[in-house]
Design a protein around this motif. Structure first.
Motif, PDB file in Angstrom:
ATOM      1  N   VAL A 123       0.817  -1.215   0.000  1.00  0.00           N
ATOM      2  CA  VAL A 123       0.000   0.000   0.000  1.00  0.00           C
ATOM      3  C   VAL A 123       0.853   1.267   0.000  1.00  0.00           C
ATOM      4  O   VAL A 123       0.334   2.358  -0.228  1.00  0.00           O
ATOM      5  N   LEU A 165      -3.514  -0.216  -4.946  1.00  0.00           N
ATOM      6  CA  LEU A 165      -4.681  -1.081  -4.796  1.00  0.00           C
ATOM      7  C   LEU A 165      -5.947  -0.278  -5.035  1.00  0.00           C
ATOM      8  O   LEU A 165      -6.054   0.866  -4.594  1.00  0.00           O
ATOM      9  N   PRO A 166      -6.908  -0.842  -5.730  1.00  0.00           N
ATOM     10  CA  PRO A 166      -8.181  -0.148  -5.858  1.00  0.00           C
ATOM     11  C   PRO A 166      -8.839  -0.054  -4.492  1.00  0.00           C
ATOM     12  O   PRO A 166      -8.656  -0.931  -3.651  1.00  0.00           O
ATOM     13  N   ALA A 167      -9.588   1.007  -4.279  1.00  0.00           N
ATOM     14  CA  ALA A 167     -10.288   1.130  -3.003  1.00  0.00           C
ATOM     15  C   ALA A 167     -11.279  -0.020  -2.894  1.00  0.00           C
ATOM     16  O   ALA A 167     -11.922  -0.373  -3.882  1.00  0.00           O
ATOM     17  N   PRO A 168     -11.393  -0.623  -1.710  1.00  0.00           N
ATOM     18  CA  PRO A 168     -12.370  -1.704  -1.557  1.00  0.00           C
ATOM     19  C   PRO A 168     -13.752  -1.231  -1.946  1.00  0.00           C
ATOM     20  O   PRO A 168     -14.104  -0.070  -1.757  1.00  0.00           O
ATOM     21  N   GLY A 169     -14.528  -2.131  -2.526  1.00  0.00           N
ATOM     22  CA  GLY A 169     -15.840  -1.776  -3.069  1.00  0.00           C
ATOM     23  C   GLY A 169     -16.751  -1.179  -2.019  1.00  0.00           C
ATOM     24  O   GLY A 169     -16.491  -1.259  -0.822  1.00  0.00           O
TER      25      GLY A 169
END
Lengths: 102, 315
Positions: B178, B184-188
């Motif tokens: 991170v 990393l894509p932001a968590p949904g």
């Protein structure tokens, strides 16, 4: 779920995949070779579900349902071939498949 | 130096795997598998950091137990001489994987895995193994087929595996770091999960009625058609008379419902195709493995002359 936990799950899936690949290349018994492909499927399934959990996306689990489908179809066809091979040559040696090319 | 530690773990794993695959006494091979599992555990520790990476410590402990169990039985599976035991160790891998799925809150897939894999596919494998394998006994290892006792030279295969493992762990470590911005894509968002509840309208109405019998159904929906509103951590619905009702987290559809909804809503064509694939596999297997009936000279002549009656034909 933190990204470190995700990394842990992905490493487990990678390890299972690698063990499956090595087993597929090393073993000579056809049935064990097909079992090793199932092992690779397991690795892929863990990766799918871990990513789905991380992203709150249920498509990952749906993909695992399709993996199960493909695994079942593969097992049915592969085992039918193995039974045929065994009937003809009384052997499960993968090298014996070379004789089919004659 | 820190950067190279995962690769050293991969190398240890590969060397132990090589030693375990070489023909050698059983104790040496099991010992080498233990070394390989230790290396895998080391790699996991390097990547995941500590147990604090998980929601709580017990989850971390279970993760370590299940993953090491899966890896150990997978290793024993590819090193065992007897195919039957390989299949049984694969059952162990499946069950450990199901444990990991439960940790990932994918209960439905965990049970489906045990039922379909351990219950159905593995039984098929066992059937064929029993059918095709000559009877062997532990006392006389020579009765086993040579292709089971002597594997191929594992050096090249282990080298391939080592490179693959290095590639995977390197990618995972870089990809989940991170500290690299935008990595990393932001968590949904949970919005999508609540949206499923809106589609399950009967269940939605029933649960709202249980929660607050006075609520005037149906709730008001905004321009986008969403009737469930989310503000911060508050999830609520608005009735036509303006009263609001806060929905508790327990009203979120369970995992199985979410998967089922995703399956029929997002992948309907794939679902149909999966059915067709299974049907074709069934036909294919039946046609491939069908045994042609051998007729003797006499029967052939009688068939040619059309003398075979219906009852004889069936036998």
């Amino acid at each position: 779920m933190t990204s470190s936990a995700l990394a842990g799950y992905l490493i487990v899936s990678g390890l299972l995949l690698v063990i499956g690949v090595v087993g597929f290349l090393v073993r000579r018994n056809l049935i064990v070779m097909f079992l090793c492909t199932e092992l690779m499927f397991q690795g892929a399934a863990i990766a799918f579900i871990a990513m789905g959990r991380y992203l709150f996306d249920y498509s990952g689990q749906v993909m695992v349902i399709f993996i199960l489908t493909v695994a079942a179809a593969e097992a049915a066809l592969a085992l039918a071939l193995v039974v045929l091979m065994h009937r003809q040559g009384d052997s499960l040696d993968a090298d014996a498949f070379a004789e089919l090319t004659e | 130096m820190d950067m190279f530690l995962p690769y050293i773990a991969c190398l240890t794993f590969a060397l132990a795997l090589y030693a375990a695959l070489r023909p050698s006494p059983i104790t040496v091979r099991v010992g080498m598998i233990a070394v390989a599992v230790a290396a895998a555990g080391w790699l996991l520790g390097l990547v995941a950091g500590s147990l604090s990476a998980f929601a709580d410590a017990s989850q971390g402990v279970f993760f370590v137990i299940f993953s090491l169990c899966a890896i150990a039985s997978a290793l024993r599976m590819i090193t065992h001489d007897q195919p039957i035991y390989s299949a049984l160790f694969f059952v162990l891998v499946v069950i450990a994987t199901a444990g990991l799925f439960v940790l990932l809150e994918a209960e439905f897939m965990a049970f489906a895995l045990v039922i379909v894999y351990a219950g159905a596919i593995l039984i098929t494998y066992m059937f064929v193994l029993m059918l095709a394998n000559q009877a062997t006994s532990q006392d006389e290892p020579d009765t086993q087929a040579a292709y089971d006792r002597i594997p191929r030279e594992p050096a090249a295969a282990v080298a391939v595996g080592f490179l693959l493992l290095c590639l995977i762990s390197g990618t995972v470590i870089k990809g989940t770091d991170v500290s690299i911005p935008g990595n990393l894509p932001a968590p949904g968002n949970p919005q999508a999960q609540w949206a499923t509840l809106e589609h399950l309208s009967v269940q939605f109405e029933r649960e709202v009625a249980e929660l607050d019998p006075d609520f005037a159904w149906p709730p008001v929906s905004d321009e986008a058609g969403n009737s469930i509103h989310i503000e911060g951590t508050e999830v609520f619905i608005i009735a036509e008379d303006g009263s609001t009702l806060v929905l508790p987290d327990s009203m979120l559809p369970r995992n199985t419902q979410q998967v089922g909804w995703s399956l029929v809503n997002d992948f309907p064509v794939s679902l149909e195709l999966a059915g067709v694939i299974l049907l074709m596999a069934m036909f294919g297997a039946a046609i491939i493995a069908r045994r042609a009936i051998e007729l003797g000279e006499q029967e052939k002549r009688r068939v040619l002359l059309g003398e075979v009656s219906k009852s004889e034909d069936l036998s």
